[in-house]
Design a protein around this motif. Structure first.
Motif, PDB file in Angstrom:
ATOM      1  N   CYS A  29      -6.263   8.463   4.126  1.00  0.00           N
ATOM      2  CA  CYS A  29      -7.686   8.200   3.957  1.00  0.00           C
ATOM      3  C   CYS A  29      -8.162   7.024   4.800  1.00  0.00           C
ATOM      4  CB  CYS A  29      -8.009   7.956   2.492  1.00  0.00           C
ATOM      5  SG  CYS A  29      -7.960   9.448   1.484  1.00  0.00           S
ATOM      6  N   LEU A  30      -7.314   5.997   4.973  1.00  0.00           N
ATOM      7  CA  LEU A  30      -7.723   4.888   5.824  1.00  0.00           C
ATOM      8  C   LEU A  30      -7.876   5.368   7.259  1.00  0.00           C
ATOM      9  CD1 LEU A  30      -8.385   1.975   6.337  1.00  0.00           C
ATOM     10  CD2 LEU A  30      -5.955   1.519   6.620  1.00  0.00           C
ATOM     11  N   SER A  31      -6.954   6.206   7.714  1.00  0.00           N
ATOM     12  CA  SER A  31      -7.083   6.771   9.056  1.00  0.00           C
ATOM     13  C   SER A  31      -8.401   7.507   9.182  1.00  0.00           C
ATOM     14  CB  SER A  31      -5.919   7.735   9.343  1.00  0.00           C
ATOM     15  OG  SER A  31      -4.684   7.072   9.298  1.00  0.00           O
ATOM     16  N   ALA A  32      -8.730   8.304   8.186  1.00  0.00           N
ATOM     17  CA  ALA A  32      -9.983   9.054   8.214  1.00  0.00           C
ATOM     18  C   ALA A  32     -11.175   8.114   8.163  1.00  0.00           C
ATOM     19  CB  ALA A  32     -10.026  10.034   7.043  1.00  0.00           C
ATOM     20  N   ILE A  47      -9.600  -1.997   2.576  1.00  0.00           N
ATOM     21  CA  ILE A  47      -8.324  -1.312   2.390  1.00  0.00           C
ATOM     22  C   ILE A  47      -7.671  -1.626   1.048  1.00  0.00           C
ATOM     23  CG2 ILE A  47      -7.893  -1.127   4.855  1.00  0.00           C
ATOM     24  CD1 ILE A  47      -6.052  -3.525   4.660  1.00  0.00           C
ATOM     25  N   ALA A  48      -8.091  -2.698   0.395  1.00  0.00           N
ATOM     26  CA  ALA A  48      -7.537  -3.037  -0.921  1.00  0.00           C
ATOM     27  C   ALA A  48      -8.389  -4.112  -1.568  1.00  0.00           C
ATOM     28  CB  ALA A  48      -6.095  -3.524  -0.801  1.00  0.00           C
ATOM     29  N   VAL A  49      -8.440  -4.070  -2.887  1.00  0.00           N
ATOM     30  CA  VAL A  49      -9.012  -5.163  -3.689  1.00  0.00           C
ATOM     31  C   VAL A  49      -7.877  -5.714  -4.535  1.00  0.00           C
ATOM     32  CG1 VAL A  49     -10.641  -5.795  -5.501  1.00  0.00           C
ATOM     33  CG2 VAL A  49     -11.333  -4.197  -3.708  1.00  0.00           C
ATOM     34  N   TYR A  93       0.853  -1.190   0.000  1.00  0.00           N
ATOM     35  CA  TYR A  93       0.000   0.000   0.000  1.00  0.00           C
ATOM     36  C   TYR A  93       0.889   1.240   0.000  1.00  0.00           C
ATOM     37  CZ  TYR A  93      -2.976  -3.646   1.966  1.00  0.00           C
ATOM     38  OH  TYR A  93      -3.644  -4.813   2.204  1.00  0.00           O
ATOM     39  N   PRO A  94       1.518   1.569  -1.131  1.00  0.00           N
ATOM     40  CA  PRO A  94       2.516   2.638  -1.143  1.00  0.00           C
ATOM     41  C   PRO A  94       1.929   4.036  -1.109  1.00  0.00           C
ATOM     42  CG  PRO A  94       2.207   1.772  -3.347  1.00  0.00           C
ATOM     43  CD  PRO A  94       1.378   0.909  -2.430  1.00  0.00           C
ATOM     44  N   SER A  95       0.645   4.183  -1.388  1.00  0.00           N
ATOM     45  CA  SER A  95       0.075   5.509  -1.559  1.00  0.00           C
ATOM     46  C   SER A  95      -0.030   6.269  -0.246  1.00  0.00           C
ATOM     47  CB  SER A  95      -1.320   5.391  -2.184  1.00  0.00           C
ATOM     48  OG  SER A  95      -2.010   6.603  -2.121  1.00  0.00           O
ATOM     49  N   GLU A  96       0.478   7.508  -0.236  1.00  0.00           N
ATOM     50  CA  GLU A  96       0.310   8.374   0.925  1.00  0.00           C
ATOM     51  C   GLU A  96      -1.163   8.666   1.158  1.00  0.00           C
ATOM     52  OE1 GLU A  96       1.375  10.976   4.139  1.00  0.00           O
ATOM     53  OE2 GLU A  96       2.353   9.325   3.093  1.00  0.00           O
ATOM     54  N   ALA A 113     -12.620  -0.019  -7.969  1.00  0.00           N
ATOM     55  CA  ALA A 113     -12.614   1.209  -8.764  1.00  0.00           C
ATOM     56  C   ALA A 113     -12.820   2.426  -7.880  1.00  0.00           C
ATOM     57  CB  ALA A 113     -13.699   1.139  -9.837  1.00  0.00           C
ATOM     58  N   ARG A 114     -13.678   2.302  -6.876  1.00  0.00           N
ATOM     59  CA  ARG A 114     -13.889   3.417  -5.943  1.00  0.00           C
ATOM     60  C   ARG A 114     -12.629   3.689  -5.126  1.00  0.00           C
ATOM     61  NH1 ARG A 114     -18.221   5.929  -3.315  1.00  0.00           N
ATOM     62  NH2 ARG A 114     -19.311   5.533  -5.275  1.00  0.00           N
ATOM     63  N   LEU A 115     -11.942   2.629  -4.715  1.00  0.00           N
ATOM     64  CA  LEU A 115     -10.679   2.810  -3.996  1.00  0.00           C
ATOM     65  C   LEU A 115      -9.692   3.599  -4.838  1.00  0.00           C
ATOM     66  CD1 LEU A 115     -10.142  -0.772  -2.497  1.00  0.00           C
ATOM     67  CD2 LEU A 115     -10.608   1.296  -1.203  1.00  0.00           C
ATOM     68  N   ASP A 116      -9.572   3.232  -6.106  1.00  0.00           N
ATOM     69  CA  ASP A 116      -8.634   3.921  -6.987  1.00  0.00           C
ATOM     70  C   ASP A 116      -9.046   5.370  -7.204  1.00  0.00           C
ATOM     71  OD1 ASP A 116      -7.201   1.582  -7.229  1.00  0.00           O
ATOM     72  OD2 ASP A 116      -8.177   0.977  -9.102  1.00  0.00           O
ATOM     73  N   ALA A 117     -10.343   5.607  -7.353  1.00  0.00           N
ATOM     74  CA  ALA A 117     -10.827   6.952  -7.663  1.00  0.00           C
ATOM     75  C   ALA A 117     -10.733   7.898  -6.475  1.00  0.00           C
ATOM     76  CB  ALA A 117     -12.277   6.881  -8.160  1.00  0.00           C
ATOM     77  N   ARG A 118     -10.927   7.370  -5.263  1.00  0.00           N
ATOM     78  CA  ARG A 118     -10.997   8.243  -4.086  1.00  0.00           C
ATOM     79  C   ARG A 118      -9.732   8.230  -3.248  1.00  0.00           C
ATOM     80  NH1 ARG A 118     -16.752   7.915  -1.185  1.00  0.00           N
ATOM     81  NH2 ARG A 118     -15.721   9.633  -0.096  1.00  0.00           N
ATOM     82  N   GLY A 119      -8.714   7.462  -3.648  1.00  0.00           N
ATOM     83  CA  GLY A 119      -7.455   7.524  -2.921  1.00  0.00           C
ATOM     84  C   GLY A 119      -7.242   6.424  -1.920  1.00  0.00           C
ATOM     85  N   GLY A 120      -8.197   5.519  -1.739  1.00  0.00           N
ATOM     86  CA  GLY A 120      -7.834   4.351  -0.980  1.00  0.00           C
ATOM     87  C   GLY A 120      -8.644   3.900   0.190  1.00  0.00           C
ATOM     88  N   TRP A 121      -9.938   4.141   0.289  1.00  0.00           N
ATOM     89  CA  TRP A 121     -10.691   3.521   1.375  1.00  0.00           C
ATOM     90  C   TRP A 121     -12.176   3.484   1.050  1.00  0.00           C
ATOM     91  CZ3 TRP A 121     -14.589   6.305   3.652  1.00  0.00           C
ATOM     92  CH2 TRP A 121     -14.530   7.706   3.498  1.00  0.00           C
ATOM     93  N   VAL A 122     -12.859   2.513   1.595  1.00  0.00           N
ATOM     94  CA  VAL A 122     -14.315   2.427   1.514  1.00  0.00           C
ATOM     95  C   VAL A 122     -14.813   1.823   2.814  1.00  0.00           C
ATOM     96  CG1 VAL A 122     -16.298   1.362   0.376  1.00  0.00           C
ATOM     97  CG2 VAL A 122     -14.386   2.187  -1.004  1.00  0.00           C
ATOM     98  N   LEU A 123     -15.652   2.553   3.532  1.00  0.00           N
ATOM     99  CA  LEU A 123     -16.275   2.003   4.730  1.00  0.00           C
ATOM    100  C   LEU A 123     -17.361   1.005   4.337  1.00  0.00           C
ATOM    101  CD1 LEU A 123     -16.631   5.114   7.056  1.00  0.00           C
ATOM    102  CD2 LEU A 123     -15.155   3.138   7.393  1.00  0.00           C
TER     103      LEU A 123
END
Length: 232
Positions: free
Chosen positions: A39-42, A170-172, A31-34, A119-129
């Motif tokens: 976003c996961l923290s949020a 956190i990832a697909v 998970y290299p993305s800053e 696709a939502r993870l990629d579009a929004r920077g990395g998280w979905v509740l």
């Protein structure tokens, strides 16, 4: 209880010291993305803003409390190692609370949903509740799969008696195309990686258990199993 707690704490600390650098490096590569980290923290706090990192000593205490609950409820996993993994995962990504990483099961039946969430993870920077109905997990209104029984039938429902346990995708993984020996183009099965926010609930569970012990009536293993039987 004191001896068990000390043993768990030492096990978590030893595993963490031994594996922290390698595990953190592997997590960073996966998970290299800053933006993922922030976003996961949020996501795990339910807000869309920058959050404060939980201090490592506090994360470690949460990890030990979670390990105590997992062991008390008969979780069939290496509790100390999983707690150490959760500690490294949470610290590596500057989370505001301890999160236990895992993978959903049964995702092969919901590949279109996994693709949509990916696709939502990629579009929004990395998280979905997510939302959940018992062990079944949904995101974006789509069923993704189920929480593994080793979590869903042991510590998870017990902690949810204390307070809600947030769950974030956190990832697909997977989905890459490949060519079969017969020349057909297919895609690798997608998997769904998730993280349970357990820190506060684990501390609540520990406090309630300590209070019961002071009153001379600690929860027994049989009582915990009876609670789980009622829930499932």
């Amino acid at each position: 209880m004191t001896t068990t707690r000390a043993t768990l704490a030492n096990s978590v600390r030893a595993l963490t010291m031994h594996e922290a650098h390698a595990s953190a490096r592997a997590l960073r590569q996966r998970y290299p993305s800053e933006s993922y980290r922030v976003c996961l923290s949020a996501a795990l706090r339910g807000v869309h803003a920058r959050v404060r990192r939980c201090p490592l000593p506090a994360l470690r205490e949460q990890a030990v409390a979670w390990a105590e609950c997992a062991r008390a409820t008969g979780a069939r996993l290496d509790v100390a190692r999983k707690a150490a993994d959760a500690l490294v995962f949470s610290a590596s990504h500057d989370l505001a609370s301890l999160a236990v990483p895992s993978k959903l099961t049964g995702t092969s039946s919901y590949q279109d949903a996994a693709a949509a969430v990916g696709a939502r993870l990629d579009a929004r920077g990395g998280w979905v509740l997510t939302e959940h109905d018992g062990p079944t997990v949904y995101a974006l209104g789509l069923r993704l799969g189920d929480v593994q029984p080793k979590h869903a039938q042991t510590w998870l429902p017990v902690l949810r008696q204390s307070r809600p346990v947030r769950l974030a995708v956190i990832a697909v993984t997977g989905g890459d195309p490949y060519v079969t020996p017969g020349g057909d183009v297919k895609r690798k099965t997608r998997g769904v990686n998730v993280a349970f926010e357990v820190g506060a609930a684990a501390l609540d569970w520990r406090a309630a258990r300590a209070e019961a012990e002071q009153q001379g009536r600690p929860e027994t293993a049989a009582e915990l199993q009876a609670l789980l039987a009622d829930l499932f």
